[in-house]
Design a protein around this motif. Structure first.
Motif: not given
Lengths: 413, 167
Positions: A310-319, A405-413, B19-25
């Motif tokens: 679950m920790l991995v899942a959280v990291a993978e799905r930060t965005r 934090d939503p801003i940090a989470a969205l910034r992560q690729e 910019q990158t849409f950010n939809l849930l894939p």
């Protein structure tokens, strides 16, 4: 957060990553499997002991009036044994007195038993369970007559040397012969076979078809009990409620006849299937404790693996978490989503474990004489435990996800 | 404000377009648009109805059951706009909404924004491109974090047309 969606997401994850999910769920699977198997086997043993062992050996609504317990399984101390040896013996007049006091509603039978060598001209001598019995013995024991006939009243009263034998005795001593009318010598004393008893089968591996029953008044009583005493009086109450009443009547009678002051314990035993199973109930609770402690370790390991995943899942799905938060998900929404996911994973593992556990129990039932029966409560318990393990394991990862934090989470690729 | 209060503001008062849409894939277009309503606690039936309505507003009424990777860039951005609109926010914030789109699609998306603005929806958009900025009724130019000009559309357009720099 949408519950069904979280469940679907978790199931998707399992489907997409079968191998990884298998290893993730292995701990929970094994834990639950052993939990179900152990409980099933112990419950099966318990059913077996109650229904086959105790009920067949002692009988329904029945208690035995004895000098000391017949069923004692190695846990008798030296002091207890000596106390038993000091107890007064039972004689026929004790039985007569009990019968008169109980009245005709109760079925009764005196039973004397002993393993004695018997012989015929047709086979090698062999030990049989020699029984001298009277009264309602055949009715209480549910021994049906397969061939021939039961004792006549006259034979019983006069104590004629006639005998009914079990199927195994009949086959051994009279190979390819009709035993009816032939002679069976018990410790050299001749008895005439007048009937055979229906096949009774095995209990805990002991054959129940090795008995040879003669009237109590016959010479058999001197063979089984040379001292002239009796082993036990079997009492069968007309109803289940009547058992306790009968026991109390007998207890009061014997205590007053033997002049026991209230401070002294009984110097006799009224043995029923429950009291005979006392030792087994001790054993059963120990088995349950040890049998569930072991799978619990598996569950702890399973919980740790799920927590990691679950920790991995959280990291993978930060965005994804960032997107959800940007759209208005509250902490508790994110928390709920990951908890449901962890619980779903774990419950799937538990469900597979239940299947394997039932399979294991069935296998044990097939390979051993133990009839493993799967208790419905153990399945429910396993599912609850599975969900619980998932929720406990998911708490930390889910709370980490919810605090992103939503801003940090969205910034992560 | 607490986290929950912030979440409520993001949910009800502000619609985000990225910019990158950010939809849930893994979710369909419809499910993506429904998401803000899920967090708003709107019942399922009403959710679907309102999501469809929002998708129709951005002229994407047909492809609602497709996943984001089955949609073109322009279509994805329309889904994102529908998602931003669905809770009827006070402000729609768009961060370079055309940054990942070609110029034709960009124009389509800008038309969607213009229509929304005509219907009374406040749209605040960030962009680097003067062409795109020219769609706005009011243009605020920021340089190094400082406002360098704040003009109505007509003035801005005239200045750009004369070959002037945006800032």
């Amino acid at each position: 957060m949408n519950f069904a969606e979280s469940v679907r997401l978790a199931l998707d994850t399992i489907r997409v990553q079968k191998l990884k999910s298998f290893f993730t769920l292995l701990g929970v699977m094994i834990g639950v499997m052993f939990l179900i198997a152990v409980v099933s086997i112990v419950e099966g043993m318990s059913t077996y002991m109650k229904e086959d062992f105790a009920a067949k050996l002692i009988g329904v609504n029945t208690f035995n009036v004895r000098r000391f317990p017949d069923f004692n399984f190695g846990n008798v101390t030296e002091a207890t044994w000596r106390e038993w040896q000091r107890r007064p013996r039972f004689y026929e007049n004790d039985a007569t007195m009990i019968r008169q006091t109980l009245g005709p509603d109760f079925r009764t039978a005196i039973e004397n038993t002993e393993f004695i060598y018997a012989s015929t001209p047709y086979a090698r001598p062999r030990q049989v369970l020699a029984v001298a019995a009277d009264g309602d013995y055949f009715t209480i024991k549910k021994y049906g007559v397969a061939h021939g006939r039961a004792f006549s009243q006259q034979e019983e009263r006069l104590g004629l040397p006639v005998i009914l034998i079990g199927t195994e005795i009949a086959e051994h001593f009279f190979p390819n012969l009709d035993p009816i009318g032939r002679e069976l010598r018990v410790k050299g004393v001749p008895f005439r076979v007048i009937g055979t008893i229906e096949k009774q089968g095995n209990i805990l591996g002991f054959s129940m078809d090795r008995l040879a029953i003669a009237p109590f008044n016959s010479p058999m009583s001197r063979l089984t009990n040379p001292l002239g005493n009796i082993d036990q009086l079997i009492v069968q109450a007309p109803t289940e409620a009547g058992v306790d009443e009968g026991r109390e009547t007998v207890r009061e009678l014997l205590r007053s006849v033997r002049k026991l002051p209230p401070s002294r314990p009984d110097n006799f035993i009224l043995e029923s299937s429950e009291s005979a199973l006392g030792f087994f109930n001790d054993l059963k609770s120990k088995l349950i404790v040890f049998g569930t402690a072991l799978p619990a370790i598996g569950l702890v390991v399973g919980a740790m693996v799920i927590m990691n995943i679950m920790l991995v899942a959280v990291a993978e799905r930060t965005r994804e978490i960032g997107i959800r938060k940007a759209l208005g998900a509250r902490r508790r929404d994110i928390m709920g989503q990951f908890l449901v996911e962890a619980a779903t994973l774990s419950v799937v593992g538990a469900a597979i474990g239940i299947g394997l556990g039932i399979g294991g129990a069935k296998l044990v039932a097939a390979l051993t004489p133990l009839p493993a029966s799967v208790a419905p409560w153990s399945i429910a318990a396993a599912l609850v435990v599975g969900a619980g393990v998932g929720i406990v394991a998911g708490l930390y990862p889910a709370s980490r996800a919810s605090r992103l934090d939503p801003i940090a989470a969205l910034r992560q690729e | 404000m607490t986290d929950d209060e912030l979440a409520r503001v993001r949910n009800k008062e502000i619609g985000f377009v990225f910019q990158t849409f950010n939809l849930l894939p893994r979710a369909s277009a419809l499910a993506n648009v429904e998401l803000p309503l899920v967090y708003a606690g709107v019942p399922a039936a009403e959710r679907k109805e309102r999501a469809m309505e929002a998708l129709t507003r951005v002229q994407l009424g047909e492809r609602v059951h497709h996943k984001p990777n089955e949609l073109s860039g322009g279509q994805r951005q329309r889904v994102a706009i529908a998602r931003a609109l669905v809770n009827r926010p006070s402000i729609l914030l768009a961060d370079e909404p055309t940054g990942n789109l070609d110029s034709t699609t960009s124009e389509e998306i800008m038309r969607v924004f213009e229509e929304l603005a005509d219907q009374g929806q406040t749209v605040i958009m960030v962009t680097h491109e003067p062409d795109i900025a020219a769609h706005a009724r009011r243009v605020v130019v920021l340089k190094d974090g400082v406002v360098s000009s704040d003009e109505p559309k007509a003035v801005f357009q005239a200045r750009i047309a004369q070959g002037g720099k945006a800032h």
